[in-house]
Every structure is written in C-alpha cells, then in structure tokens.
Write an enzyme that holds these catalytic residues in place. Structure first.
Site, PDB file in Angstrom:
ATOM      1  N   LYS A   1      33.312  31.238  34.053  1.00  0.00           N
ATOM      2  CA  LYS A   1      32.093  31.259  33.279  1.00  0.00           C
ATOM      3  C   LYS A   1      32.149  29.993  32.006  1.00  0.00           C
ATOM      4  CE  LYS A   1      29.715  33.670  35.936  1.00  0.00           C
ATOM      5  NZ  LYS A   1      28.769  33.278  36.730  1.00  0.00           N
TER       6      LYS A   1
ATOM      7  N   TYR B   1      37.141  36.197  34.980  1.00  0.00           N
ATOM      8  CA  TYR B   1      35.487  35.842  34.912  1.00  0.00           C
ATOM      9  C   TYR B   1      35.126  34.927  33.685  1.00  0.00           C
ATOM     10  CZ  TYR B   1      30.391  37.228  35.053  1.00  0.00           C
ATOM     11  OH  TYR B   1      28.955  37.116  34.993  1.00  0.00           O
TER      12      TYR B   1
HETATM   13  P1  NAP Z   1      24.780  40.673  42.076  1.00  0.00           P
HETATM   14  O1  NAP Z   1      23.541  41.609  41.821  1.00  0.00           O
HETATM   15  O2  NAP Z   1      26.275  41.045  42.145  1.00  0.00           O
HETATM   16  O3  NAP Z   1      24.451  39.583  42.870  1.00  0.00           O
HETATM   17  C1  NAP Z   1      25.532  38.550  43.313  1.00  0.00           C
HETATM   18  C2  NAP Z   1      24.885  37.616  44.199  1.00  0.00           C
HETATM   19  O4  NAP Z   1      25.824  36.709  44.507  1.00  0.00           O
HETATM   20  C3  NAP Z   1      24.923  38.395  45.556  1.00  0.00           C
HETATM   21  O5  NAP Z   1      23.802  38.108  46.194  1.00  0.00           O
HETATM   22  C4  NAP Z   1      26.109  38.155  46.355  1.00  0.00           C
HETATM   23  O6  NAP Z   1      25.909  38.181  47.675  1.00  0.00           O
HETATM   24  C5  NAP Z   1      26.362  36.545  46.028  1.00  0.00           C
HETATM   25  N1  NAP Z   1      27.528  36.100  46.179  1.00  0.00           N
HETATM   26  C6  NAP Z   1      28.811  36.841  45.741  1.00  0.00           C
HETATM   27  N2  NAP Z   1      29.837  35.998  46.205  1.00  0.00           N
HETATM   28  C7  NAP Z   1      29.280  34.884  47.072  1.00  0.00           C
HETATM   29  C8  NAP Z   1      29.828  34.041  47.776  1.00  0.00           C
HETATM   30  N3  NAP Z   1      31.172  33.716  47.876  1.00  0.00           N
HETATM   31  N4  NAP Z   1      28.926  33.037  48.580  1.00  0.00           N
HETATM   32  C9  NAP Z   1      27.559  33.257  48.331  1.00  0.00           C
HETATM   33  N5  NAP Z   1      26.984  34.268  47.619  1.00  0.00           N
HETATM   34  C10 NAP Z   1      27.853  35.107  47.029  1.00  0.00           C
HETATM   35  O7  NAP Z   1      24.992  39.868  40.422  1.00  0.00           O
HETATM   36  P2  NAP Z   1      23.964  39.479  39.647  1.00  0.00           P
HETATM   37  O8  NAP Z   1      23.979  40.263  38.065  1.00  0.00           O
HETATM   38  O9  NAP Z   1      22.685  38.938  40.007  1.00  0.00           O
HETATM   39  O10 NAP Z   1      24.850  38.113  39.226  1.00  0.00           O
HETATM   40  C11 NAP Z   1      23.999  36.848  39.400  1.00  0.00           C
HETATM   41  C12 NAP Z   1      24.641  35.670  38.471  1.00  0.00           C
HETATM   42  O11 NAP Z   1      24.535  36.031  37.141  1.00  0.00           O
HETATM   43  C13 NAP Z   1      26.306  35.642  38.741  1.00  0.00           C
HETATM   44  O12 NAP Z   1      26.701  34.201  38.622  1.00  0.00           O
HETATM   45  C14 NAP Z   1      26.842  36.544  37.508  1.00  0.00           C
HETATM   46  O13 NAP Z   1      28.207  36.218  37.133  1.00  0.00           O
HETATM   47  C15 NAP Z   1      25.636  36.162  36.651  1.00  0.00           C
HETATM   48  N6  NAP Z   1      25.525  37.071  35.299  1.00  0.00           N
HETATM   49  C16 NAP Z   1      25.308  38.113  35.403  1.00  0.00           C
HETATM   50  C17 NAP Z   1      25.226  39.018  34.235  1.00  0.00           C
HETATM   51  C18 NAP Z   1      24.724  40.451  34.443  1.00  0.00           C
HETATM   52  O14 NAP Z   1      24.879  41.288  33.374  1.00  0.00           O
HETATM   53  N7  NAP Z   1      24.163  41.047  35.705  1.00  0.00           N
HETATM   54  C19 NAP Z   1      25.510  38.731  33.101  1.00  0.00           C
HETATM   55  C20 NAP Z   1      25.770  37.169  32.855  1.00  0.00           C
HETATM   56  C21 NAP Z   1      25.947  36.507  34.146  1.00  0.00           C
HETATM   57  P3  NAP Z   1      26.538  39.291  48.668  1.00  0.00           P
HETATM   58  O15 NAP Z   1      25.345  40.296  48.835  1.00  0.00           O
HETATM   59  O16 NAP Z   1      26.790  38.740  49.798  1.00  0.00           O
HETATM   60  O17 NAP Z   1      27.558  40.114  48.013  1.00  0.00           O
END
Ligand code: NAP
Length: 243
Positions: free
Chosen positions: A156, A152
């Site tokens: 990133k 990851y």
């Molecule tokens: P999340 O709730 O797991 O949502 C991820 C989203 O990405 C879901 O809608 C998922 O769709 C979609 N996705 C996954 N693989 C995909 C693919 N191959 N093609 C199209 N869509 C896909 O995650 P989140 O926490 O909102 O994270 C959003 C972004 O923020 C990510 O890039 C994550 O790395 C980043 N981020 C999150 C955090 C945190 O603490 N939450 C921190 C730093 C960065 P499905 O429903 O189909 O799985």
C-alpha cells in the site's frame, strides 16, 4: 456519451460500493471480477437499476495478460475508459518471523503489481485521449504501518509512491492520478477479525467508529468528478482521523 468507469475487484466491499456510487452519477460501469460468484449478477442488477450499463470483465489483476484482455474488451464495448479505480486487494496478515516469501509476494503481486498491470494497459488509451482519472485504493496502513502487515503495508505504501510518480509523468497529458487511503472499513476483509480486536482498533480511531464503504466511495466520486480538476498526486485519507 456518458463517462465510463472501470473498477477492479468490484463484486463486494468497497469496490462494489464505488461501482454503485459512480453508476448513480450516470457512469457506464466496467466491473472486474476474478471468479464467477452469486454476488456478481446481484451487483450487475443493482448497478443497472440506475439506467446505465454494467459490463463485467473476468480477470486476475496480478496476471498482466488478463489485464490486457480486460482493457481490450472494455474498449471494444464502450470505446473509452474515463476513470480507472484500482481497488482489488488482499491481505495475508502475520508477523514477519512467520511470513514465508510466498505470503509476501502474493500480497505485493495482487495489490501493487496488479495496480501496475491494469494502469499500464489503460494508459495507452488515456494518453491518446489526453484525459483520464486514475484512483488507486491504498490504505492508512501504507502511511503509518501496522504490526502483522509488513506485506500489506509495503504494497500500500508502494501504491502511494506509484501514484505520486505517475501523477508527475502524465499531468501534462491531462491525466490525473490520486490515491485514497481508507482506515478501518466494515467489509469482508475486516469482518474476519475477532470482536475484541475490532474494539481495540475502534478505541484508537479519533471518530470512535469503523468507517463504511460508502464513506470511501464518496471520496472516489469526488476524485472522479470535475470538482477535483486541480488535484493530482494526492493521497486522501478516509480514516476517521487514524493517521
Ligand atoms: P474485500 O471485501 O475483500 O474485496 C476485495 C475485492 O478484491 C474482491 O472483490 C476480490 O475478488 C477482489 N480481488 C482480490 N484479489 C483479486 C485479484 N487478484 N484480481 C481481481 N480481483 C481481486 O475487500 P475491501 O475491504 O472491499 O477492500 C477493497 C480495497 O480497499 C482493497 O484494495 C483493500 O486493500 C483496501 N482497503 C480496505 C480497508 C478495509 O478496512 N476494508 C482499509 C484500507 C484499504 P474475489 O471475490 O474474487 O476475492
């Protein structure tokens, strides 16, 4: 015509909040989802309560042809894409000693190659329009690293290098490219963690709390707006002081 924002992985979590926040600003929304789910219709409805359209496009960002098709559909519908938010992302956490090559590649394929695939397809249009904003969702882990997340963190950190390089390539064409690096944000990605792990992480956050999707969306809103017209190639950390 009002501006069009394309957000990947936007049926839940941070992506959903970004889509709703931009809709409140009057953007027409192109919302990517990977598979049909009950949330999709709810999010679409919530977005359309702001008197904007929500056009949903199905596709897996790790598949180039899917991205090509999604961008074509959006351009047929809205005739433009002003803002692209590369948000779709996954984790597959484990120590390197246990990690198989496919665990590493899967995370790189969605997070980093996915960002390339979508951006590459949107770029032609933005170059012709001589304007556009690209906002890539990185992570604090790509800046400071984290045990158990070599795959990851590499994806990133790769997004940060991609952002800075592309910003230099396309600045002269009026396209601005920035990244947002969230810290620990309450979403389905983090709710799977055990309570004691969450408490341990919170102790190490200077602001002593987990962030919200809205706090990330607020920065995306700023980067998408005219208020950020002299900012490109930057990584804005939304991490409560973690990094
Ligand atoms: P999340 O709730 O797991 O949502 C991820 C989203 O990405 C879901 O809608 C998922 O769709 C979609 N996705 C996954 N693989 C995909 C693919 N191959 N093609 C199209 N869509 C896909 O995650 P989140 O926490 O909102 O994270 C959003 C972004 O923020 C990510 O890039 C994550 O790395 C980043 N981020 C999150 C955090 C945190 O603490 N939450 C921190 C730093 C960065 P499905 O429903 O189909 O799985």
């Amino acid at each position: 015509m009002s501006k069009v924002a394309f957000i990947t992985g936007a049926t839940r979590g941070i992506g959903k909040q970004i889509a709703i926040t931009l809709a409140k600003q009057g953007y027409q929304i192109a919302l990517n989802y990977r598979k049909e789910n009950e949330e999709l219709e709810k999010v679409k409805k919530e977005i359309e309560e702001n008197e904007v359209e929500c056009f949903t496009v199905k596709g897996d960002v790790s598949i180039f042809e899917d991205c090509e098709k999604m961008v074509k559909q959006i351009l047929e519908k809205f005739e433009k894409i002003d803002v692209l938010v590369n948000n779709a992302g996954i984790t597959k956490d484990m120590l390197l000693m246990r990690m198989k090559q496919e665990d590493f590649e899967q995370v790189i394929d969605v997070n980093l190659v996915g960002t390339f695939n979508v951006t590459k397809n949107v770029m032609n249009h933005m170059l012709k329009a001589r304007s556009g904003k690209i906002i890539n969702i990185s992570s604090v882990v790509g800046v400071i690293g984290n045990a158990g997340q070599t795959n990851y963190a590499a994806s990133k950190a790769g997004i940060i290098g991609f952002t800075k390089s592309l910003a230099k390539e396309v600045a002269s064409r009026g396209i601005l490219v920035n990244a947002v690096a969230p810290g620990f944000i309450e979403t389905s990605m983090t709710e799977i963690l055990k309570e004691e792990i969450k408490e341990e992480i919170t102790k190490n956050i200077p602001l002593k709390r987990i962030g919200t999707s809205q706090e990330v969306a607020n920065v995306v809103k700023f980067l998408a707006s005219e208020d950020s017209s002299y900012i490109t190639g930057q990584v804005i950390q939304v991490d409560g002081g973690m990094a």
